[in-house]
Design an enzyme around this catalytic site. Sequence first.
Site, short mmCIF file in Angstrom:
data_model
loop_
_atom_site.label_atom_id
_atom_site.label_comp_id
_atom_site.label_asym_id
_atom_site.label_seq_id
_atom_site.Cartn_x
_atom_site.Cartn_y
_atom_site.Cartn_z
N CYS A 53 0.83 -1.21 0.00
CA CYS A 53 0.00 0.00 0.00
C CYS A 53 0.86 1.26 0.00
CB CYS A 53 -0.91 0.04 1.22
SG CYS A 53 -2.03 -1.36 1.33
N ARG A 136 -7.65 -4.60 -3.15
CA ARG A 136 -7.23 -3.45 -3.97
C ARG A 136 -8.22 -3.30 -5.12
NH1 ARG A 136 -2.41 -2.72 -1.62
NH2 ARG A 136 -1.51 -4.65 -0.81
C1 BEZ Z 1 0.59 -4.61 1.92
O1 BEZ Z 1 1.79 -4.77 1.97
O2 BEZ Z 1 0.09 -3.56 1.51
C2 BEZ Z 1 -0.31 -5.72 2.37
C3 BEZ Z 1 0.10 -7.02 2.15
C4 BEZ Z 1 -0.71 -8.06 2.57
C5 BEZ Z 1 -1.90 -7.79 3.23
C6 BEZ Z 1 -2.31 -6.48 3.42
C7 BEZ Z 1 -1.52 -5.43 2.98
#
Ligand code: BEZ
Length: 237
Positions: A53, A136
């Site tokens: 993110c 997402r």
């Molecule tokens: C992230 O790195 O944005 C992420 C990865 C796995 C689950 C939720 C967020």
Amino acid sequence: METSEQVISIPRIGEKAPEFKAITTQGEINFPTDYKGKWVILFSHPADFTPVCTSEFMTFAKMENEFNALNCQLVGLSVDGLYSHIAWLRTIKDKIEYKGMKNMEVKFPLVEDITMEVAKRYGMIQPGESSTKAVRAVFFIDPKGIVRAIIYYPLTLGRNFDELKRALIAMQTADKYSVATPADWRPGDDVIVPTAGSCGVAKERMESKDENVTCYDWFFCTKKLAVEQVNNPISKN
Ligand code: BEZ
């Protein structure tokens, strides 16, 4: 609205974007009313202070002017609270340097959605991924508030921002010139003209000497559309 019996729906292409009022990092918004006359990319992310993110927010911040130049506003959302959002965006600006991006200020609104009300209305919670985090999701909403395209990615997959921009330009081009865009289309490539609707038009197309038009068969004709005629061209690599 929230109960265990609530029906979770996903808005469909061609439908009106579900309305909501929300607190964001840029103040309150009325969605999509506040964005009338503009395209919006409404996107969700799973959680603040997570690496994928963070890379996405930095990229969106870097490209925000490019989207704005296409008459498109960005609106982010996660099920975290406002203070978490603020702290995360401050950290991104003050501390994170990634792939040449630093001091990245996220100026577009980030919606707080602790109740998950918006995430559920937009089908951003996908049980196969997580029951407490939004996936997402990307919703392209047009200037009339209509959902025009939807893309979903799982939690582990960061979005391709060139594709988001390409998709936006392609839809704007399709609207402006009443054409369609073929596979992997980029500004400057030929566009697809509507399929012939009568035997006469099919014959005319196949016999046409117009140098701007290429027919691969009667139902599959393209025409040239100069890059200058397309909104804010993407450079060809
Ligand atoms: C992230 O790195 O944005 C992420 C990865 C796995 C689950 C939720 C967020």
